[in-house]
Design a protein around this motif. Structure first.
Motif, mmCIF file in Angstrom:
data_model
loop_
_atom_site.group_PDB
_atom_site.id
_atom_site.type_symbol
_atom_site.label_atom_id
_atom_site.label_comp_id
_atom_site.label_asym_id
_atom_site.label_seq_id
_atom_site.Cartn_x
_atom_site.Cartn_y
_atom_site.Cartn_z
ATOM 1 N N THR A 289 0.855 -1.186 0.000
ATOM 2 C CA THR A 289 0.000 0.000 0.000
ATOM 3 C C THR A 289 0.889 1.234 0.000
ATOM 4 O O THR A 289 1.751 1.381 0.864
ATOM 5 C CB THR A 289 -0.928 0.013 1.222
ATOM 6 O OG1 THR A 289 -1.723 -1.175 1.221
ATOM 7 C CG2 THR A 289 -1.848 1.218 1.179
ATOM 8 N N ASP B 146 1.019 5.438 -0.194
ATOM 9 C CA ASP B 146 0.358 6.732 -0.085
ATOM 10 C C ASP B 146 1.386 7.836 -0.299
ATOM 11 O O ASP B 146 2.567 7.695 0.061
ATOM 12 C CB ASP B 146 -0.300 6.893 1.292
ATOM 13 C CG ASP B 146 -1.443 5.908 1.494
ATOM 14 O OD1 ASP B 146 -2.270 5.768 0.571
ATOM 15 O OD2 ASP B 146 -1.497 5.269 2.565
ATOM 16 N N LYS C 180 -8.110 5.353 -7.316
ATOM 17 C CA LYS C 180 -7.793 3.934 -7.444
ATOM 18 C C LYS C 180 -8.779 3.181 -8.319
ATOM 19 O O LYS C 180 -8.702 1.956 -8.427
ATOM 20 C CB LYS C 180 -7.717 3.281 -6.072
ATOM 21 C CG LYS C 180 -8.922 3.508 -5.182
ATOM 22 C CD LYS C 180 -8.661 2.947 -3.795
ATOM 23 C CE LYS C 180 -9.762 3.300 -2.817
ATOM 24 N NZ LYS C 180 -9.484 2.788 -1.459
ATOM 25 N N ASP D 129 -11.218 -3.558 -1.372
ATOM 26 C CA ASP D 129 -11.401 -2.114 -1.232
ATOM 27 C C ASP D 129 -12.534 -1.882 -0.239
ATOM 28 O O ASP D 129 -13.713 -1.982 -0.591
ATOM 29 C CB ASP D 129 -11.722 -1.474 -2.583
ATOM 30 C CG ASP D 129 -11.715 0.048 -2.511
ATOM 31 O OD1 ASP D 129 -11.616 0.592 -1.394
ATOM 32 O OD2 ASP D 129 -11.800 0.694 -3.567
ATOM 33 N N GLU D 130 -12.176 -1.586 0.984
ATOM 34 C CA GLU D 130 -13.190 -1.417 2.020
ATOM 35 C C GLU D 130 -13.906 -0.079 1.933
ATOM 36 O O GLU D 130 -14.905 0.128 2.626
ATOM 37 C CB GLU D 130 -12.540 -1.575 3.398
ATOM 38 C CG GLU D 130 -11.911 -2.952 3.615
ATOM 39 C CD GLU D 130 -11.275 -3.086 4.982
ATOM 40 O OE1 GLU D 130 -11.398 -2.118 5.771
ATOM 41 O OE2 GLU D 130 -10.664 -4.133 5.258
ATOM 42 N N ASP D 131 -13.392 0.838 1.098
ATOM 43 C CA ASP D 131 -14.010 2.155 0.967
ATOM 44 C C ASP D 131 -15.026 2.234 -0.171
ATOM 45 O O ASP D 131 -15.877 3.117 -0.176
ATOM 46 C CB ASP D 131 -12.933 3.224 0.744
ATOM 47 C CG ASP D 131 -11.952 3.296 1.905
ATOM 48 O OD1 ASP D 131 -12.394 3.078 3.047
ATOM 49 O OD2 ASP D 131 -10.753 3.562 1.658
ATOM 50 N N ASP D 132 -14.932 1.343 -1.141
ATOM 51 C CA ASP D 132 -15.804 1.384 -2.315
ATOM 52 C C ASP D 132 -16.245 -0.031 -2.652
ATOM 53 O O ASP D 132 -15.444 -0.838 -3.119
ATOM 54 C CB ASP D 132 -15.066 2.023 -3.497
ATOM 55 C CG ASP D 132 -15.967 2.250 -4.700
ATOM 56 O OD1 ASP D 132 -17.163 1.879 -4.637
ATOM 57 O OD2 ASP D 132 -15.480 2.795 -5.713
ATOM 58 N N GLU D 133 -17.504 -0.338 -2.427
ATOM 59 C CA GLU D 133 -17.993 -1.692 -2.679
ATOM 60 C C GLU D 133 -17.993 -2.032 -4.153
ATOM 61 O O GLU D 133 -17.889 -3.205 -4.531
ATOM 62 C CB GLU D 133 -19.426 -1.852 -2.117
ATOM 63 C CG GLU D 133 -19.462 -1.986 -0.613
ATOM 64 C CD GLU D 133 -20.758 -2.609 -0.126
ATOM 65 O OE1 GLU D 133 -21.469 -3.197 -0.959
ATOM 66 O OE2 GLU D 133 -21.041 -2.497 1.066
ATOM 67 N N ASN E 81 -15.697 -1.497 -6.123
ATOM 68 C CA ASN E 81 -14.328 -1.834 -6.504
ATOM 69 C C ASN E 81 -13.843 -3.054 -5.718
ATOM 70 O O ASN E 81 -12.679 -3.130 -5.322
ATOM 71 C CB ASN E 81 -13.408 -0.635 -6.245
ATOM 72 C CG ASN E 81 -12.037 -0.809 -6.869
ATOM 73 O OD1 ASN E 81 -11.900 -1.369 -7.953
ATOM 74 N ND2 ASN E 81 -11.011 -0.333 -6.175
ATOM 75 N N ASN E 82 -14.745 -3.992 -5.511
ATOM 76 C CA ASN E 82 -14.423 -5.186 -4.731
ATOM 77 C C ASN E 82 -14.614 -6.438 -5.559
ATOM 78 O O ASN E 82 -15.217 -6.425 -6.639
ATOM 79 C CB ASN E 82 -15.299 -5.267 -3.480
ATOM 80 C CG ASN E 82 -14.598 -4.699 -2.263
ATOM 81 O OD1 ASN E 82 -13.404 -4.922 -2.073
ATOM 82 N ND2 ASN E 82 -15.328 -3.980 -1.429
ATOM 83 N N ASN F 97 -12.094 -5.594 -8.896
ATOM 84 C CA ASN F 97 -11.175 -4.641 -8.286
ATOM 85 C C ASN F 97 -10.093 -4.255 -9.288
ATOM 86 O O ASN F 97 -9.487 -5.115 -9.929
ATOM 87 C CB ASN F 97 -10.556 -5.267 -7.035
ATOM 88 C CG ASN F 97 -9.519 -4.371 -6.387
ATOM 89 O OD1 ASN F 97 -8.331 -4.507 -6.646
ATOM 90 N ND2 ASN F 97 -9.969 -3.460 -5.556
#
Length: 351
Positions: A174, A176, A192, A234-238, A240-241, A245
């Motif tokens: 990861t 940043d 992303k 991706d826990e922030d955008d379902e 994108n899972n 992804n």
């Protein structure tokens, strides 16, 4: 006995002809064109092709050189995390490192972030076929009949989702990016999603149909080297899972060479980053998960812009320059041979 009555051929009757029909096609009388190769047409072709290739090559090389790019190797700078990751028993322990760098000039326009791997061979045949395309389309298939083994099922029979060596070795660092402005630290906004090919995202990869992803992947388990299941990538955008992804889709497109780069993020052009990345001090915050020491690999982070011809790779432009130079040199050689033979012919005619 009933049957057809056969009559003997009459005397003097001509046997049936085996000749093709008297048509233009079957008698090969269709109009055709055959080029007449003269010295003028041959030489002009070589020189025109050479001039065209040289022109395109120069444009491609100049375009590639105009790309702004910065590449940072963080393999040694994160050596402590690298040693931790070499021990497989530490798979659930987190390790973070930071890399500082400075941009002396602004990087204007769209800025793309790539991760690069060196000495990582994805072109081995058994590695390339170690996947189940039917599974990646969201179908309920028996993966034991696929080429995913030994990364198909666990010992208790639980199937892996996704299966195969390609998915199991997915890059999972990861990264940043932070901008150090005066005494404040600003997180650079990164996109992303929207980084994979449209055909991959909408045609080649699909999630199983269910009212939610956790139930869609019920009865399956993550690959051995993964830290989280596929429906939590991706826990922030379902959206994108799962199999759709973007990071997973990009990784599943294997490289033909041992040194390659994959698109990781794009800089979101908002606020102070609306024009790109301003000059100044930056920091990469890296969550180190992907080990490379055992196969003597290296890891890079690349920030780059793109132009109409692509990235900063000048290979295509050099190939055009070489081809154009070869064509022009061939033209001069043919010209020299022609003048020499014509001179010799003139000499014999005078004799």
């Amino acid at each position: 006995m009933k049957g057809k009555t056969s009559f003997p051929p009459q005397e003097g009757a001509a046997p049936p002809s085996r000749c093709p029909d008297n048509s233009a096609f079957k008698q090969q009388r269709l109009p055709a064109w055959k080029p007449q190769l003269t010295i003028a047409s041959v030489l002009s072709s070589f020189f025109l092709i050479g001039a065209f290739c040289l022109t395109v090559g120069v444009c491609l090389v100049l375009s590639a050189n105009s790309v702004r790019e910065i590449q940072i190797d963080y393999s040694d700078k994160c050596s402590d995390c690298s040693k931790l990751r070499e021990n497989s028993s530490n798979w659930n322990k987190e390790c973070h490192c930071s890399v500082n760098f400075t941009l002396k000039e602004d990087i204007l326009g769209d800025v793309f972030m790539y991760y690069g791997l060196q000495n990582f061979y994805q072109n081995h045949r058994r590695y390339v076929i170690s996947r189940s395309d039917a599974q990646l389309l969201g179908r309920n298939v028996n993966i034991q009949r696929s080429y995913c083994a030994p990364f198909s099922t666990y010992r208790n029979g639980t199937p892996m989702a996704p299966c195969g060596a390609i998915a199991n070795s997915m890059f999972n660092d990861t990264i940043d990016l932070f901008y150090n402005r005066n005494s404040s630290v600003i997180r650079v906004p990164l996109l992303k999603t929207g980084n994979s090919w449209w055909t991959d995202k909408n045609v080649k990869f699909r999630n199983p149909e269910s009212y939610n992803l956790s139930s869609a992947f019920a009865g399956t388990a993550r690959p051995p080297y993964w830290q989280k299941p596929v429906y939590l990538l991706d826990e922030d955008d379902e959206r994108n899972n799962g199999y759709v992804n973007d990071d997973f889709i990009i990784w599943m497109r294997v490289s033909a060479f041992a040194t390659f780069r994959n698109l990781y993020r794009r800089v979101r052009r908002i606020q102070q980053f609306a024009e790109g990345l301003p000059a100044g001090n930056y920091t990469f915050q890296i969550s180190y998960n992907f080990p490379v020491t055992r196969f003597k690999g290296r890891k890079h982070v690349i920030l780059s812009t793109v132009v109409w011809s692509g990235g900063s790779n000048p290979f295509l432009g050099i190939a055009y320059l070489v081809s154009g130079t070869a064509a022009i040199l061939t033209g001069f050689v043919i010209t020299g041979i022609h003048l020499k033979l014509r001179k010799k012919k003139t000499y014999f005619q005078k004799q």
